[in-house]
Design a protein around this motif. Structure first.
Motif, PDB file in Angstrom:
ATOM      1  N   VAL A 267       0.837  -1.204   0.000  1.00  0.00           N
ATOM      2  CA  VAL A 267       0.000   0.000   0.000  1.00  0.00           C
ATOM      3  C   VAL A 267       0.870   1.252   0.000  1.00  0.00           C
ATOM      4  O   VAL A 267       0.620   2.200  -0.752  1.00  0.00           O
ATOM      5  N   CYS A 268       1.906   1.268   0.835  1.00  0.00           N
ATOM      6  CA  CYS A 268       2.820   2.420   0.867  1.00  0.00           C
ATOM      7  C   CYS A 268       3.503   2.615  -0.483  1.00  0.00           C
ATOM      8  O   CYS A 268       3.694   3.757  -0.925  1.00  0.00           O
ATOM      9  N   SER A 269       3.867   1.515  -1.137  1.00  0.00           N
ATOM     10  CA  SER A 269       4.513   1.614  -2.446  1.00  0.00           C
ATOM     11  C   SER A 269       3.570   2.199  -3.491  1.00  0.00           C
ATOM     12  O   SER A 269       3.984   2.989  -4.343  1.00  0.00           O
ATOM     13  N   LEU A 270       2.300   1.809  -3.440  1.00  0.00           N
ATOM     14  CA  LEU A 270       1.326   2.363  -4.369  1.00  0.00           C
ATOM     15  C   LEU A 270       1.149   3.863  -4.137  1.00  0.00           C
ATOM     16  O   LEU A 270       1.033   4.651  -5.088  1.00  0.00           O
ATOM     17  N   ILE A 271       1.128   4.278  -2.871  1.00  0.00           N
ATOM     18  CA  ILE A 271       1.053   5.710  -2.566  1.00  0.00           C
ATOM     19  C   ILE A 271       2.291   6.421  -3.099  1.00  0.00           C
ATOM     20  O   ILE A 271       2.199   7.500  -3.712  1.00  0.00           O
ATOM     21  N   GLY A 272       3.463   5.808  -2.892  1.00  0.00           N
ATOM     22  CA  GLY A 272       4.699   6.396  -3.405  1.00  0.00           C
ATOM     23  C   GLY A 272       4.707   6.493  -4.923  1.00  0.00           C
ATOM     24  O   GLY A 272       5.245   7.446  -5.493  1.00  0.00           O
ATOM     25  N   THR A 273       4.099   5.514  -5.601  1.00  0.00           N
ATOM     26  CA  THR A 273       4.013   5.557  -7.063  1.00  0.00           C
ATOM     27  C   THR A 273       3.181   6.753  -7.517  1.00  0.00           C
ATOM     28  O   THR A 273       3.559   7.479  -8.456  1.00  0.00           O
ATOM     29  N   LEU A 274       2.047   6.973  -6.867  1.00  0.00           N
ATOM     30  CA  LEU A 274       1.208   8.123  -7.214  1.00  0.00           C
ATOM     31  C   LEU A 274       1.954   9.438  -6.977  1.00  0.00           C
ATOM     32  O   LEU A 274       1.851  10.376  -7.771  1.00  0.00           O
ATOM     33  N   VAL A 275       2.723   9.486  -5.896  1.00  0.00           N
ATOM     34  CA  VAL A 275       3.500  10.701  -5.600  1.00  0.00           C
ATOM     35  C   VAL A 275       4.558  10.927  -6.668  1.00  0.00           C
ATOM     36  O   VAL A 275       4.754  12.054  -7.142  1.00  0.00           O
ATOM     37  N   ALA A 276       5.251   9.863  -7.077  1.00  0.00           N
ATOM     38  CA  ALA A 276       6.349   9.988  -8.032  1.00  0.00           C
ATOM     39  C   ALA A 276       5.869  10.473  -9.395  1.00  0.00           C
ATOM     40  O   ALA A 276       6.629  11.120 -10.127  1.00  0.00           O
ATOM     41  N   LEU A 277       4.623  10.207  -9.753  1.00  0.00           N
ATOM     42  CA  LEU A 277       4.097  10.645 -11.047  1.00  0.00           C
ATOM     43  C   LEU A 277       3.862  12.148 -11.098  1.00  0.00           C
ATOM     44  O   LEU A 277       3.946  12.746 -12.176  1.00  0.00           O
ATOM     45  N   ALA A 278       3.574  12.764  -9.954  1.00  0.00           N
ATOM     46  CA  ALA A 278       3.334  14.212  -9.919  1.00  0.00           C
ATOM     47  C   ALA A 278       3.596  14.730  -8.510  1.00  0.00           C
ATOM     48  O   ALA A 278       2.664  15.024  -7.764  1.00  0.00           O
ATOM     49  N   PRO A 279       4.856  14.839  -8.113  1.00  0.00           N
ATOM     50  CA  PRO A 279       5.159  15.194  -6.715  1.00  0.00           C
ATOM     51  C   PRO A 279       4.693  16.588  -6.311  1.00  0.00           C
ATOM     52  O   PRO A 279       4.279  16.782  -5.163  1.00  0.00           O
ATOM     53  N   LEU A 280       4.753  17.555  -7.218  1.00  0.00           N
ATOM     54  CA  LEU A 280       4.363  18.922  -6.851  1.00  0.00           C
ATOM     55  C   LEU A 280       2.863  19.036  -6.596  1.00  0.00           C
ATOM     56  O   LEU A 280       2.431  19.757  -5.694  1.00  0.00           O
ATOM     57  N   ARG A 281       2.078  18.329  -7.379  1.00  0.00           N
ATOM     58  CA  ARG A 281       0.627  18.399  -7.215  1.00  0.00           C
ATOM     59  C   ARG A 281       0.142  17.500  -6.079  1.00  0.00           C
ATOM     60  O   ARG A 281      -1.016  17.626  -5.654  1.00  0.00           O
ATOM     61  N   ARG A 282       0.988  16.606  -5.607  1.00  0.00           N
ATOM     62  CA  ARG A 282       0.560  15.641  -4.589  1.00  0.00           C
ATOM     63  C   ARG A 282       1.447  15.728  -3.353  1.00  0.00           C
ATOM     64  O   ARG A 282       1.867  14.715  -2.794  1.00  0.00           O
ATOM     65  N   ARG A 283       1.715  16.938  -2.908  1.00  0.00           N
ATOM     66  CA  ARG A 283       2.547  17.123  -1.725  1.00  0.00           C
ATOM     67  C   ARG A 283       1.871  16.562  -0.476  1.00  0.00           C
ATOM     68  O   ARG A 283       2.517  16.016   0.408  1.00  0.00           O
ATOM     69  N   ARG A 284       0.548  16.741  -0.381  1.00  0.00           N
ATOM     70  CA  ARG A 284      -0.178  16.193   0.772  1.00  0.00           C
ATOM     71  C   ARG A 284      -0.064  14.666   0.811  1.00  0.00           C
ATOM     72  O   ARG A 284       0.086  14.069   1.882  1.00  0.00           O
ATOM     73  N   LEU A 285      -0.148  14.054  -0.371  1.00  0.00           N
ATOM     74  CA  LEU A 285      -0.019  12.598  -0.441  1.00  0.00           C
ATOM     75  C   LEU A 285       1.404  12.170  -0.067  1.00  0.00           C
ATOM     76  O   LEU A 285       1.594  11.134   0.575  1.00  0.00           O
ATOM     77  N   LEU A 286       2.385  12.981  -0.446  1.00  0.00           N
ATOM     78  CA  LEU A 286       3.766  12.696  -0.065  1.00  0.00           C
ATOM     79  C   LEU A 286       3.929  12.786   1.451  1.00  0.00           C
ATOM     80  O   LEU A 286       4.617  11.953   2.060  1.00  0.00           O
ATOM     81  N   GLN A 287       3.290  13.760   2.066  1.00  0.00           N
ATOM     82  CA  GLN A 287       3.336  13.869   3.524  1.00  0.00           C
ATOM     83  C   GLN A 287       2.691  12.640   4.176  1.00  0.00           C
ATOM     84  O   GLN A 287       3.188  12.125   5.190  1.00  0.00           O
ATOM     85  N   THR A 288       1.580  12.173   3.591  1.00  0.00           N
ATOM     86  CA  THR A 288       0.939  10.956   4.090  1.00  0.00           C
ATOM     87  C   THR A 288       1.867   9.754   3.965  1.00  0.00           C
ATOM     88  O   THR A 288       1.952   8.915   4.869  1.00  0.00           O
ATOM     89  N   HIS A 289       2.565   9.679   2.837  1.00  0.00           N
ATOM     90  CA  HIS A 289       3.507   8.578   2.603  1.00  0.00           C
ATOM     91  C   HIS A 289       4.614   8.580   3.650  1.00  0.00           C
ATOM     92  O   HIS A 289       4.951   7.529   4.220  1.00  0.00           O
TER      93      HIS A 289
END
Length: 244
Positions: free
Chosen positions: A74-96
């Protein structure tokens, strides 16, 4: 998978490529660790004979591997989503990053729990021997150790075992069970250490990526403010020219 994630690198000109690539590499490795942990836990849960005995000795530890594996995936899937667009998904990166910190603490707790069990390992497995383990498991230990019962041949033995039929054997299997359990717990400890190092590496690269995303956000904000002031000055100059 790496090529797909690497598209996120090209889109972020202000984020260092080495940081993004390191983050992506840890995401992929973390996914592989999750799959491996899940497979190990499921294998020993369903296996028979010798593997069943391993699972019986280290049951809770191996069940925790299944939980850890699913959590890693699950953490890896979240990290994958972050890696595709890190600037737009900063909140998701914080969650990761928060999820990685939580699992590191969880693995530390599991390690401490396993350590506390080793402090009274003879009492723990003595209880299992007398109350929980099947005759097949007792027979396997008695055959391997050439022993009978747990503390002695009078302590819950499986009398159909060849070692119990030998009247000259009067010592129990406590040390056989303890050595067996310690041997397999070493592998579990080693796995937890590897998983903690991978989690720590992923968390550190995530923090570095988050810092660079924050810097990029501030840079874009500063550029926007500069262009707005420049546009305002230009508009003011046009208004002055029109008034004259």
């Amino acid at each position: 998978m790496f090529r797909t994630l690497n598209k996120g690198v090209a889109e972020q000109s202000q984020i260092q490529r080495t940081v993004m690539r390191t983050y992506i590499a840890f995401v992929i490795i973390y996914m592989l660790c999750g799959i491996a942990a899940t497979v190990v836990g499921i294998y020993y849960s369903n296996a028979k004979n010798e593997s069943l005995r391993v699972f019986t000795v280290t049951a809770y530890s191996l069940r925790s591997y299944i939980f850890l594996g699913i959590y890693f995936i699950v953490c890896s899937l979240i990290g994958t989503l972050v890696a595709l667009a890190p600037l737009r998904r900063r909140r998701l990166l914080q969650t990761h990053i928060g999820a990685l910190a939580a699992i590191i603490l969880t693995m530390l707790c599991i390690s401490l729990w396993l350590w506390t069990r080793t402090l009274n390992i003879d009492g723990v497995y003595g209880k299992y021997w007398r109350n929980d383990w099947s005759d097949a498991i007792k027979d396997a230990f008695q055959r391997d150790g050439g022993c009978c019962g747990f503390l002695s041949r009078a302590d819950a033995p499986y009398m159909q075992s060849p070692s119990c039929k030998d009247a000259n054997i009067d010592y129990g299997c406590m040390y056989t069970v303890i050595f067996y359990a310690q041997h397999h717990h070493r592998y579990i400890y080693a796995g937890l250490i590897v998983f903690m190092l991978m989690s720590l590496g992923s968390m550190v690269t995530g923090i570095i990526l988050l810092i660079q995303c924050d810097n990029e956000e501030r840079l874009r904000w500063a550029q926007t403010q500069y262009l707005a002031r420049k546009a305002k000055r230009y508009q003011d100059s046009l208004d002055d020219d029109s008034n004259t």
